[in-house]
Design a protein around this motif. Structure first.
Motif, PDB file in Angstrom:
ATOM      1  N   ASP A  56      -1.664   3.613  12.954  1.00  0.00           N
ATOM      2  CA  ASP A  56      -1.909   2.220  12.603  1.00  0.00           C
ATOM      3  C   ASP A  56      -1.953   2.103  11.083  1.00  0.00           C
ATOM      4  N   LEU A  57      -1.350   1.034  10.564  1.00  0.00           N
ATOM      5  CA  LEU A  57      -1.357   0.734   9.131  1.00  0.00           C
ATOM      6  C   LEU A  57      -1.607  -0.746   8.957  1.00  0.00           C
ATOM      7  N   ARG A  95      -1.683  -6.146  10.585  1.00  0.00           N
ATOM      8  CA  ARG A  95      -1.155  -4.829  10.936  1.00  0.00           C
ATOM      9  C   ARG A  95       0.323  -4.717  10.558  1.00  0.00           C
ATOM     10  N   TYR A  96       0.696  -3.550  10.080  1.00  0.00           N
ATOM     11  CA  TYR A  96       2.093  -3.246   9.793  1.00  0.00           C
ATOM     12  C   TYR A  96       2.758  -2.901  11.120  1.00  0.00           C
ATOM     13  N   ALA A 139      -6.696  -1.913   2.148  1.00  0.00           N
ATOM     14  CA  ALA A 139      -5.692  -1.275   2.993  1.00  0.00           C
ATOM     15  C   ALA A 139      -6.359  -0.240   3.891  1.00  0.00           C
ATOM     16  N   PHE A 140      -5.740   0.003   5.046  1.00  0.00           N
ATOM     17  CA  PHE A 140      -6.235   1.060   5.921  1.00  0.00           C
ATOM     18  C   PHE A 140      -5.058   1.749   6.600  1.00  0.00           C
ATOM     19  N   ALA A 141      -5.301   2.964   7.031  1.00  0.00           N
ATOM     20  CA  ALA A 141      -4.357   3.722   7.851  1.00  0.00           C
ATOM     21  C   ALA A 141      -5.199   4.513   8.841  1.00  0.00           C
ATOM     22  N   ASP A 157       0.839  -1.177   0.000  1.00  0.00           N
ATOM     23  CA  ASP A 157       0.000   0.000   0.000  1.00  0.00           C
ATOM     24  C   ASP A 157       0.882   1.238   0.000  1.00  0.00           C
ATOM     25  N   LYS A 158       0.385   2.312  -0.572  1.00  0.00           N
ATOM     26  CA  LYS A 158       1.117   3.572  -0.609  1.00  0.00           C
ATOM     27  C   LYS A 158       0.274   4.647   0.058  1.00  0.00           C
TER      28      LYS A 158
END
Length: 173
Positions: A61-62, A85-86, A116-118, A49-50
């Protein structure tokens, strides 16, 4: 949001108004763009993801939502959903623009949906849902061809075009 703003002033003679202007507030949440999945195998995948726009506030959180069921996946997690989670530990969050997470424990030859989420101090932001299909994990044989024939035998050859998810241990005819 867009606001219409005008100024006014009042004295004993009355109230005067300015011309109005339209102004937008800066959106606090950011924007992420899901990249094509990489290294798709029978039981694992790399999801990338970008961060296009971080929004306001620090990223906290990513990650990715992953599900074998089509539809609106997460944040209302079901038995079919996984959150990957990253790991932000020991990383300078200001230097991260692209992040990669490994999804494991997948089923072979199955369609998965991911998003994807952030998250920043204004909330969670995510991108639309994409999908991929895991491989079977088995080797692929490109072709089989006749090399030589005789009255009592046939010689053939084959090409293994892809070993699959593991090293080929045996092969033959």
């Amino acid at each position: 949001k867009e606001y219409v703003v005008y100024a006014y002033a009042t004295n004993l003679k009355g109230t005067a108004f300015s011309a109005f202007g339209k102004y937008r507030t800066i959106e606090g949440v950011g924007e992420v763009k899901t990249l094509e999945p990489d290294s798709i195998h029978a039981t694992a995948v790399l999801l990338a993801d970008k961060l296009i726009n971080r929004g306001e506030g620090e990223i906290t959180d990513l990650g990715f939502y992953l599900s074998s069921k089509e539809g609106n996946i997460a944040p209302s997690q079901s038995d079919n959903d996984t959150i990957i989670r990253y790991d932000l530990t020991d990383k300078d969050i200001n230097l991260i623009d692209t992040f990669v997470c490994r999804g494991t424990g997948l089923k072979p030859d199955t369609k998965y949906y991911f998003r994807a989420f952030a998250t920043n101090s204004f909330g969670e932001f995510s991108y639309n849902t994409d999908s991929f299909i895991t491989t079977t994990g088995k080797p692929s044989i490109e072709s089989i061809s006749l090399v030589h024939t005789s009255y009592t035998s046939v010689d053939v050859a084959a090409i293994i075009s892809d070993p699959g998810d593991d090293e080929v241990t045996t092969y033959g005819f």
